[in-house]
Enzyme design. Structure first.
Site, PDB file in Angstrom:
ATOM      1  N   ASP A  20      32.278  27.044  66.809  1.00 11.54           N
ATOM      2  CA  ASP A  20      33.081  27.974  67.615  1.00 11.54           C
ATOM      3  C   ASP A  20      32.895  27.692  69.102  1.00 11.54           C
ATOM      4  O   ASP A  20      33.870  27.652  69.868  1.00 11.54           O
ATOM      5  CB  ASP A  20      32.666  29.427  67.339  1.00 11.54           C
ATOM      6  CG  ASP A  20      33.286  29.975  66.056  1.00 11.54           C
ATOM      7  OD1 ASP A  20      34.215  29.341  65.517  1.00 11.54           O
ATOM      8  OD2 ASP A  20      32.828  31.045  65.597  1.00 11.54           O
TER       9      ASP A  20
ATOM     10  N   HIS B 101      37.179  23.392  66.522  1.00  6.74           N
ATOM     11  CA  HIS B 101      36.095  23.895  65.669  1.00  6.74           C
ATOM     12  C   HIS B 101      35.795  22.877  64.561  1.00  6.74           C
ATOM     13  O   HIS B 101      34.636  22.508  64.343  1.00  6.74           O
ATOM     14  CB  HIS B 101      36.536  25.252  65.093  1.00  6.74           C
ATOM     15  CG  HIS B 101      35.628  25.837  64.057  1.00  6.74           C
ATOM     16  ND1 HIS B 101      34.813  26.920  64.290  1.00  6.74           N
ATOM     17  CD2 HIS B 101      35.421  25.501  62.758  1.00  6.74           C
ATOM     18  CE1 HIS B 101      34.137  27.218  63.194  1.00  6.74           C
ATOM     19  NE2 HIS B 101      34.495  26.365  62.232  1.00  6.74           N
ATOM     20  N   GLU B 102      36.827  22.409  63.884  1.00  7.42           N
ATOM     21  CA  GLU B 102      36.594  21.467  62.768  1.00  7.42           C
ATOM     22  C   GLU B 102      36.032  20.142  63.282  1.00  7.42           C
ATOM     23  O   GLU B 102      35.128  19.573  62.673  1.00  7.42           O
ATOM     24  CB  GLU B 102      37.884  21.231  61.969  1.00  7.42           C
ATOM     25  CG  GLU B 102      38.499  22.481  61.336  1.00  7.42           C
ATOM     26  CD  GLU B 102      37.531  23.335  60.530  1.00  7.42           C
ATOM     27  OE1 GLU B 102      36.491  22.809  60.083  1.00  7.42           O
ATOM     28  OE2 GLU B 102      37.795  24.544  60.374  1.00  7.42           O
TER      29      GLU B 102
ATOM     30  N   HIS C  25      32.373  20.339  63.901  1.00  2.04           N
ATOM     31  CA  HIS C  25      31.513  20.316  62.708  1.00  2.04           C
ATOM     32  C   HIS C  25      30.932  18.923  62.439  1.00  2.04           C
ATOM     33  O   HIS C  25      29.857  18.802  61.858  1.00  2.04           O
ATOM     34  CB  HIS C  25      32.293  20.784  61.479  1.00  2.04           C
ATOM     35  CG  HIS C  25      32.254  22.268  61.280  1.00  2.04           C
ATOM     36  ND1 HIS C  25      31.085  22.988  61.348  1.00  2.04           N
ATOM     37  CD2 HIS C  25      33.233  23.168  61.000  1.00  2.04           C
ATOM     38  CE1 HIS C  25      31.353  24.273  61.125  1.00  2.04           C
ATOM     39  NE2 HIS C  25      32.642  24.408  60.912  1.00  2.04           N
TER      40      HIS C  25
ATOM     41  N   GLU D 112      28.499  27.014  62.102  1.00  5.47           N
ATOM     42  CA  GLU D 112      29.771  27.662  62.441  1.00  5.47           C
ATOM     43  C   GLU D 112      29.778  28.129  63.893  1.00  5.47           C
ATOM     44  O   GLU D 112      30.797  28.008  64.587  1.00  5.47           O
ATOM     45  CB  GLU D 112      30.024  28.843  61.505  1.00  5.47           C
ATOM     46  CG  GLU D 112      30.197  28.441  60.053  1.00  5.47           C
ATOM     47  CD  GLU D 112      31.349  27.466  59.833  1.00  5.47           C
ATOM     48  OE1 GLU D 112      32.304  27.473  60.634  1.00  5.47           O
ATOM     49  OE2 GLU D 112      31.276  26.689  58.868  1.00  5.47           O
TER      50      GLU D 112
HETATM   51 ZN   LIG Z   1      33.685  26.075  60.380  1.00  6.95          ZN
END
Ligand SMILES: [Zn+2]
Length: 670
Positions: free
Chosen positions: A574, A509-510, A513, A570
């Protein structure tokens, strides 16, 4: 503290966290086997947990994150209880956190002092003679951690990530966001009425007559509404171009000549500087209009309100409870205030975070924790690299740049290499309010001191016990505090499938980003610079729009929808995170590994672990607050919204076309 940095974290901060978990681990008992995984996967993965874990009365929501936060909080409490023993042999870090906590816990002393600890501040405001003194007074309040009128601090220059410049941003509201002042639906109107009633009660507690307090509350609503009208909305604030307006000091001053900016700069304690990013210049034009039109008496009322509001949690019970009644009960649905020790642990974490965090790390996090996380990060970076290489819609030029950016991402794991030095912050055992002011002074000055100095790449934006993680677009780094590197996210006793579904998904997830709609606008060095061909950017936008439309269709509570544009980054993270975590798992165990555990294949356990990270119960008020202000979607949307897009999921659970967990038109960015 304002930082218009592009930080993207994993989750919403706990609104109010709570009671004691016994064991926290991936748990097959938490499933609802009566549900169908292909009809409602969230219910299937979490139904048992949701039924067995009602929301404690002092919580707005209660989920698996909250369980872990609560466990960390109990460790912090033990540390602070010991540190608070007045032993002359204590080292200076122990003295500071121990005495801060002891002063916060001393309700008797706080009650006995009443409003006296704020008297000097109240007098300063009362004695203002002229609107020309507002700038100096606001600088003084900012130095003491009081948010009033606007935010001022420092941050990396969007166009030159190696430089730190000053930043001025919108602020000064008492409600959570500008839209709360401007929307006309029944809920918003009702919340505004309750807010005005709350402001009135706070003024009454401070000694005003009901009549005066009522008039003052109306003044607050009037002034804040004008500031709200001048503020930029949350969706637009996700666009870095919209919040980047680099100016020199004189240009800022000329937007807002009625405010004595030079007096503000001098009073703030900022070093001499040239450049300031004025995030949203229109806001300062709104400030200008209000400084001209509102009376000195109205400004005094405004500053007094923000002083009372910001310090209420450390004031006598009547103030703290009134504050909770609005910000806890009304806005989040929590029924009771949290026990004092929990509040004081959180204040210590908030104000002396790296002093307390240092002790937390000594107790909980070993070299082994760092090593195993690094191994997972490696596996995830490799998987994202494979994904970027295979993505069919990217041209070679953009693909090449994406791989360069991926390679440049640095990892920070557990805790800072160098601990923040709080030795200049005086902490007294009998002065809860003074401690809070001094800790805020330290932090405000620390932020300003960065202006014009080299960027500190070792600095952390979260404290070590935090159960969260983040990607920083200007640093181009990923950060995993020690607090999240434990079960249920990572558990030595569990199989790879469970760990890749937990912390593996978090890492993925990070990393994603860096390539979401916001992160993709920054290059490998963290500069806001377009490295995409027009063609690839168009392809990206089409795919992102699919995700935005999908999530906008979710309505977690009646009359409230997820905002697909607010949550786009976000949701993209995900979706991408789950996909590359699964790739990393299969790379690790071999795609043909089929050993079942508890009757589930590795792929099934991966998805169950991913789903269970988000098991939660939430109060309706909290969900309404979340969809309006939080860039993260509510838990159920995060889980089902991701798996519907994944053929890998549908294969793992043998779902058929037409079932709810099989999107008719699957979205995929990464
Ligand atoms: Zn996030």
């Amino acid at each position: 503290m304002p930082k218009i940095a592009i930080l993207a974290s994993l989750c919403a901060g706990a609104l109010f966290a709570q009671t004691a978990p016994q064991t926290i681990q991936f748990d097959i008992q938490s499933l609802d086997k009566s549900a169908n995984a292909c009809v409602d996967f969230y219910q299937y993965a979490c139904g048992g947990w949701i039924k067995a874990n009602p929301i404690p009365p002092d919580q707005a929501q209660w989920g698996r994150f909250s369980e872990l936060e609560e466990r960390n909080r109990q460790i912090l409490r033990q540390i602070l209880d010991e540190a608070a023993k007045p032993d002359p042999q204590r080292d200076s870090v122990t003295q500071k956190i121990g005495d801060y906590y002891a002063a916060c816990m001393d309700e008797k002393a706080i009650e006995a002092k009443g409003i006296a600890p704020l008297q000097a501040e109240l007098d300063r405001i009362r004695n203002l003679k002229d609107k020309s003194q507002l700038a100096e007074e606001i600088a003084h309040l900012h130095r003491n951690g009081i948010s009033a009128l606007f935010e001022f601090g420092s941050g990396q220059d969007f166009q030159d990530s190696s430089a730190v410049i000053a930043q001025a941003d919108q602020g000064g509201l008492g409600l959570p966001d500008r839209d709360y002042y401007l929307k006309d639906d029944a809920k918003s109107v009702e919340l505004r009425q309750k807010y005005v009633a709350h402001v009135q009660r706070m003024f009454e507690l401070a000694g005003e007559t009901s009549e005066q307090a009522k008039a003052d509350a109306a003044t607050i609503m009037k002034l804040e509404t004008e500031l709200a009208k001048g503020s930029l909305d949350l969706v637009s604030r996700r666009d870095p171009e919209k919040v980047y307006h680099k100016m020199n000091k004189q240009e800022l001053a000329s937007l807002n000549p009625a405010f004595g900016w030079n007096l503000y700069f001098a009073g703030s304690g900022a070093p001499e500087f040239q450049s300031v990013n004025v995030a949203w210049p229109d806001f300062f034009k709104a400030v200008e209009a209000q400084i001209q039109s509102a009376s000195l008496a109205e400004w005094k009322t405004y500053l007094t309100w923000h002083l009372l509001h910001s310090q209420a949690p450390l004031m006598p019970a009547a103030f703290a409870e009134e504050n909770f009644n609005f910000y806890g009960k009304t806005l989040t649905g929590a029924k009771e205030m949290r026990p004092r020790w929990k509040r004081c642990v959180d204040f210590t974490d908030g104000q002396l975070g790296e002093a307390l965090g240092r002790k937390f790390v000594e107790r909980t996090f070993g070299a082994e924790g760092k090593e195993r996380t690094l191994k997972m990060v490696d596996a995830l970076e490799k998987a994202l690299g494979q994904d970027l290489e295979k993505i069919p819609w990217m041209t070679p030029a953009t693909r090449q740049q994406a791989l360069v950016k991926l390679k440049a991402i640095t990892n920070k794991i557990g805790y800072p290499d160098q601990w923040r030095d709080y030795s200049s912050v005086a902490i007294a055992r009998d002065d809860a309010m003074g401690n809070a002011f001094r800790a805020d002074q330290f932090e405000f000055q620390r932020q300003l001191n960065k202006i014009g100095r080299p960027v500190d790449r070792l600095e952390w934006g979260m404290t070590p016990p935090t159960v969260d993680a983040y990607y920083d677009a200007q640093m181009n780094n990923i950060n995993f505090p020690a607090g999240i590197l434990q079960p249920p996210f990572y558990d030595n006793k569990m199989d790879d499938a469970v760990n890749f579904g937990g912390i593996g998904m978090v890492i993925g997830h990070e990393l994603t980003h860096g390539f979401d709609d916001e992160g993709r606008q920054f290059d490998a060095q963290g500069n806001l610079k377009d490295w995409w061909t027009a063609e690839d950017a168009k392809e990206f936008d089409q795919r992102a729009a699919c995700i935005a439309d999908e999530y906008s269709s979710f309505s977690p509570v009646p009359g409230a929808h997820v905002n697909g544009k607010l949550t786009l980054g976000e949701n993209t993270a995900d979706n991408g995170g789950a996909r590359i975590a699964l790739m990393a798992l299969l790379n690790t165990i071999g795609a043909s590994a089929k050993k079942k555990v508890d009757g589930f294949t590795p792929e099934q356990r991966f998805f169950l672990s991913f789903g269970q990270v988000w098991c939660a119960n939430e109060r309706e008020e909290a969900v309404r607050l979340q969809v309006q202000t939080d860039p993260h979607s509510p838990p159920e949307s995060r889980v089902n919204g991701t798996v519907v897009n994944m053929p890998e999921f549908q294969k793992a659970f043998a779902c058929k076309p037409g079932q709810p967990m099989v999107a008719a038109k699957a979205c995929r960015v990464w």
